[in-house]
Design a protein around this motif. Structure first.
Motif, PDB file in Angstrom:
ATOM      1  N   UNK A 130      33.622 -38.334  50.943  1.00 19.10           N
ATOM      2  CA  UNK A 130      33.609 -37.085  51.709  1.00 19.10           C
ATOM      3  C   UNK A 130      34.898 -36.894  52.499  1.00 19.10           C
ATOM      4  N   UNK A 131      35.746 -37.902  52.493  1.00 19.51           N
ATOM      5  CA  UNK A 131      37.014 -37.783  53.206  1.00 19.51           C
ATOM      6  C   UNK A 131      36.962 -38.251  54.649  1.00 19.51           C
ATOM      7  N   UNK A 132      35.840 -38.853  55.065  1.00 20.70           N
ATOM      8  CA  UNK A 132      35.767 -39.375  56.433  1.00 20.70           C
ATOM      9  C   UNK A 132      36.779 -40.506  56.577  1.00 20.70           C
ATOM     10  N   UNK A 133      37.497 -40.529  57.680  1.00 21.32           N
ATOM     11  CA  UNK A 133      38.410 -41.651  57.882  1.00 21.32           C
ATOM     12  C   UNK A 133      37.624 -42.857  58.394  1.00 21.32           C
ATOM     13  N   UNK A 136      35.537 -42.399  61.762  1.00 21.46           N
ATOM     14  CA  UNK A 136      34.303 -41.608  61.664  1.00 21.46           C
ATOM     15  C   UNK A 136      33.274 -42.297  60.776  1.00 21.46           C
ATOM     16  N   UNK A 140      30.001 -42.670  62.796  1.00 18.59           N
ATOM     17  CA  UNK A 140      28.946 -41.717  62.429  1.00 18.59           C
ATOM     18  C   UNK A 140      27.961 -42.265  61.406  1.00 18.59           C
TER      19      UNK A 140
ATOM     20  N   UNK B 104      30.732 -34.094  57.349  1.00 12.67           N
ATOM     21  CA  UNK B 104      32.137 -34.124  56.912  1.00 12.67           C
ATOM     22  C   UNK B 104      32.897 -32.842  57.272  1.00 12.67           C
ATOM     23  N   UNK B 107      33.869 -33.319  60.874  1.00 13.74           N
ATOM     24  CA  UNK B 107      34.818 -34.393  61.168  1.00 13.74           C
ATOM     25  C   UNK B 107      36.152 -34.224  60.458  1.00 13.74           C
ATOM     26  N   UNK B 108      36.104 -33.747  59.207  1.00 14.84           N
ATOM     27  CA  UNK B 108      37.330 -33.688  58.418  1.00 14.84           C
ATOM     28  C   UNK B 108      37.972 -32.304  58.500  1.00 14.84           C
ATOM     29  N   UNK B 110      37.146 -30.109  60.767  1.00 14.77           N
ATOM     30  CA  UNK B 110      37.122 -29.719  62.183  1.00 14.77           C
ATOM     31  C   UNK B 110      36.390 -28.402  62.430  1.00 14.77           C
TER      32      UNK B 110
END
Lengths: 223, 245
Positions: A130-133, A136, A140, B104, B107-108, B110
């Motif tokens: 999902x691209x969460x770093x 996160x 999360x 997502x 968070x990604x 914004x």
């Protein structure tokens, strides 16, 4: 003198109770301060142990192993009596706090590591896809699930730290045990010791029962 | 001209086991490509390399001109551009369905919570489970969970979607509902690469079918070409085996 006037002397207990309660306050203060610091520190060590560059991982492993091997009393005496030789002079409270934190940190690090490792790989991959770093993903997704898993062993560790605070009486910290031994000397009667024991039990029994319940619920929930 | 998703000479090995040999593949924008083949043929590894859940050792992959590389900037771009749906759903069990979809984008991308929520509810409606928004994943059937996973991937507004055997862990009666959602995505010209054992779906929906075996692309063609007149013996054997089980 019969056993009741020796060990369960009501008059002595009433007279020394204020002293014991003062000690209890110190015990709870030291216990909570060590538990909180040990948990934060332990989580940090666990993350280093799992995700840092290899040399840092090795350092974390060595730290965890050493501080799980050393007897608390030995470390406490070193911190309190040896550190002054290199100019680090801690009060008995902070010496005990540092000792308990260092050791509890090593244990909680292992608890957190096991908790994080118990999270299925798919949770990490799902977050990454999902691209969460990294931040996160941990905050999360991974840690909220890991915390649930580690609550029973973490509570167990809290119980241990609370009990280990009694060792601080060795470096003359006025905790519950220290006050009890002093009161025993003053009253020339061991009832205050029994009183202290009862207070420890009253304080920790609920936690012990809680762990049992949590473990049961956890097993049922996991199927 | 390289495709929207382009793989050139991609090689991937696990130790001494060569999972992918020199794979070349170009996928155009809006194209639906289905990858079929026996298990262990490298299909999953291939799609997992595209969003770098697996590192590849040689060759080059690019998406919309962005190189798929493991450094932080490239990786973030790639993962934000490409959504993925897994065989095991990988929903977050501690979050409600709605929160799964909202996370997502907030968070990604914004997005504000309110925007993310609107988007989540729109997508959940699109996959037909808006009424389950406040439930937790474990309260849903497998088919519903996979549809949530698709909505979750779509919430990032990806430019392409990867599906890694999306119906393989579903009870048979739930396969259809997930395939229906995927069929609608195909109609909306979402770029899709689908690893699947659902030959009916591949035949019906794919623009192109790719047959893999032993870490290589053996044959590629339209569904008609692959299913009706396969050129390679291995394709024929594989189809024989799956269609007459």
């Amino acid at each position: 003198m019969d056993i009741f006037t020796t060990f369960f002397n009501g008059r002595v207990l009433v007279e020394t109770l204020p002293l014991l309660l003062m000690g209890l306050e110190v015990t709870i203060g030291l216990g909570l301060a060590s538990i909180v610091a040990g948990m934060v520190f332990g989580l940090f060590i666990a993350l280093v142990r799992l995700y840092a560059a290899t040399p840092f991982q090795v350092m974390a492993i060595v730290y965890i192993d050493i501080f799980r091997s050393i007897p608390i009393l030995v470390l406490l005496i070193i911190v309190y009596y040896a550190l002054p030789f290199i100019g680090i002079r801690l009060t008995s409270f902070w010496a005990a706090w540092l000792t308990l934190t260092l050791i509890s940190g090593a244990y909680t690090a292992e608890i957190f590591r096991a908790g994080i490792e118990a999270i299925p790989k798919g949770q990490f991959e799902g977050s990454q896809a999902l691209g969460l770093n990294y931040f996160y993903m941990m905050v999360d997704v991974i840690l909220p699930q890991a915390f649930k898993i580690v609550i029973p062993p973490l509570t167990n560790n809290c119980i241990n730290v609370m009990k280990d605070t009694a060792l601080a009486s060795v470096v003359a910290m006025p905790d519950l045990l220290k006050q009890a031994t002093q009161a025993q000397a003053l009253a020339a009667n061991p009832t205050p010791l029994i009183g202290a024991a009862l207070i420890y039990i009253a304080m920790l029994w609920p936690l012990v029962a809680l762990v049992t319940r949590l473990e049961k619920r956890f097993k049922a929930g996991r199927r | 001209m390289p495709g929207f998703i382009s793989l050139k000479g991609v090689c991937k090995a696990y130790g001494s086991f060569q999972a992918l040999h020199n794979v070349d593949l170009d996928v155009a924008e809006g194209e639906v490509v289905c990858i079929i083949g026996p298990s262990g043929s490298g299909k999953s590894t291939l799609v997992r390399c595209i969003n770098l859940l697996e590192r590849y050792q040689q060759g080059e992959i690019s998406i919309a001109g962005v190189k798929v590389a493991p450094d932080r900037d490239h990786l973030a771009k790639v993962r934000a551009n490409v959504g993925m749906v897994f065989q095991s759903f990988n929903l977050f069990p501690h979050l409600t369905v709605k929160r799964n979809v909202m996370l997502a984008p907030m968070r990604v991308r914004k997005l504000k919570a309110a925007e993310a929520e609107t988007r989540a509810l729109t997508l959940l409606r699109r996959v037909g489970i808006a009424d389950q928004a406040e439930k937790y994943p474990e309260q849903l059937s497998g088919g519903q969970q996979q549809r949530v996973a698709i909505a979750r991937a779509l919430a990032m507004e990806p430019r392409a979607l990867l599906f890694d055997e999306p119906t393989s862990s579903l009870d048979p009666e739930m396969v259809g509902e997930v395939l229906d959602v995927m069929r609608n995505l195909a109609k909306a010209h979402v770029t899709m690469i689908v690893v699947t054992h659902e030959m009916g779906f591949a035949r019906q929906v794919a623009d192109r079918v790719i047959m893999m075996d032993g870490g290589r692309i053996i044959e590629t063609g339209t569904p008609k070409e692959i299913f009706d007149r396969p050129r390679e013996q291995r394709t024929r054997d594989f189809l024989q085996a799956v269609l007459t089980h």
